[in-house]
Design an enzyme around this catalytic site. Sequence first.
Site, PDB file in Angstrom:
ATOM      1  N   GLU A   1     -34.337  -8.874  -6.363  1.00 58.48           N
ATOM      2  CA  GLU A   1     -34.063  -8.830  -8.363  1.00 58.48           C
ATOM      3  C   GLU A   1     -35.273  -9.109  -8.625  1.00 58.48           C
ATOM      4  OE1 GLU A   1     -31.454 -10.199 -11.860  1.00 58.48           O
ATOM      5  OE2 GLU A   1     -30.595  -9.964  -9.670  1.00 58.48           O
ATOM      6  N   TYR A   2     -35.269 -10.610  -7.542  1.00 58.85           N
ATOM      7  CA  TYR A   2     -36.830 -11.050  -8.470  1.00 58.85           C
ATOM      8  C   TYR A   2     -37.607  -9.634  -8.172  1.00 58.85           C
ATOM      9  CZ  TYR A   2     -34.306 -15.778  -8.867  1.00 58.85           C
ATOM     10  OH  TYR A   2     -33.819 -16.802  -9.023  1.00 58.85           O
TER      11      TYR A   2
ATOM     12  N   GLY B   1     -17.056 -14.526 -17.082  1.00 56.61           N
ATOM     13  CA  GLY B   1     -15.922 -15.056 -17.061  1.00 56.61           C
ATOM     14  C   GLY B   1     -15.020 -14.571 -17.982  1.00 56.61           C
TER      15      GLY B   1
ATOM     16  N   LYS C   1     -25.020 -11.908  -1.072  1.00 55.92           N
ATOM     17  CA  LYS C   1     -25.150 -12.325  -3.154  1.00 55.92           C
ATOM     18  C   LYS C   1     -26.795 -12.375  -3.498  1.00 55.92           C
ATOM     19  CE  LYS C   1     -24.484 -11.698  -7.350  1.00 55.92           C
ATOM     20  NZ  LYS C   1     -25.376 -12.454  -8.008  1.00 55.92           N
TER      21      LYS C   1
END
Length: 343
Positions: A201-202, A18, A194
């Site tokens: 990605e895993y 953030g 996403k």
Amino acid sequence: MTTDTPCQIGMIGLGRMGANLVRRLMRDGHRCVVNDLDHDAVRALEKEGATAALSLEECVGKLDPPRSVWLMLPAGAVQPVLDHLTTLLSADDTVIDGGNSSYLDDITRARRLAAHDIHYVDCGTSGGVWGLDRGYCLMIGGDEKAVRRLDPVFRSIAPGTADAEPTPSRTRTGGTAPEGYLHCGPSGAGHFVKMVHNGVEYGMMAAIAEGLSIIKHADAGLHERAADAETAPLRDPGAYPYDIDVGEVAEVWRRGSVISSWLIDLAADAFARSPGLDDFAGRVSDSGEGRWTVHAAIDESVPAPVISAALNQRYESRDLGTFTAKVLSAMRSEFGGHAEKKE
């Protein structure tokens, strides 16, 4: 200032990503009102040019209508904040959830906010702590009006066309995908894409880790192996005489290899900092997206053995398979094996 359409946006949640989203936006000329439970984080960004808000009420009050409020919060913290925000916002305002919420929650939330004429945009955000300089890949869901209004914001956050070479066979003109952000569809579509991204990605991380582990253990022939009924013999010890520097393998894979990637970059950097990886506990969390990807694959009847196995590997890394192993040990012992019993 590089953007020709500066916007004002509220950022709630100034954690790992953030705060850097705010910095990237301000760097491009946007005005940010920032809020977090950690007031020190708020004050730190205030010193860099952001407008501080120490409460949700103050954050909303310092935004010009129609307001845009970006939530960068853990999935479990989104709903209570959203419930509070709903009482403060007005018709035609927009809430953006940039975290890793379930797309199913997005569908419900968008419907509820629509009853108040408030827009809800889900924005899967990939880039981690490195996104400040590299930019963030954005996968966006929501109604066309709200997404179009936020285009200058997305454009500033995304990497831009210079981040990668043009796709050689791409003839399609227009669209924002080459810029690093994409409106994937209606509510939930962004977080759905996403979600699958993180499932992939895993699998990629698991394959890289397994491959490097196989290389690390290529010296098996140099070590004595137990010769008993419980240990499979090494058929040809002479086939495994290699003491290979795994960190250097990760380094060379970064350069010109077909599997070179940011993940390989991260692995090489980890080995450079901790050659034996002694600084790492070997426990890997799963924040939900891998599970949800496997659930979607089951619902869609799509085989996903790699992602499923990678998810199970993460469970195993946290010793969640210990009881399973004990059951196996018990059965092996009971039918005449030599499984160890706890003293």
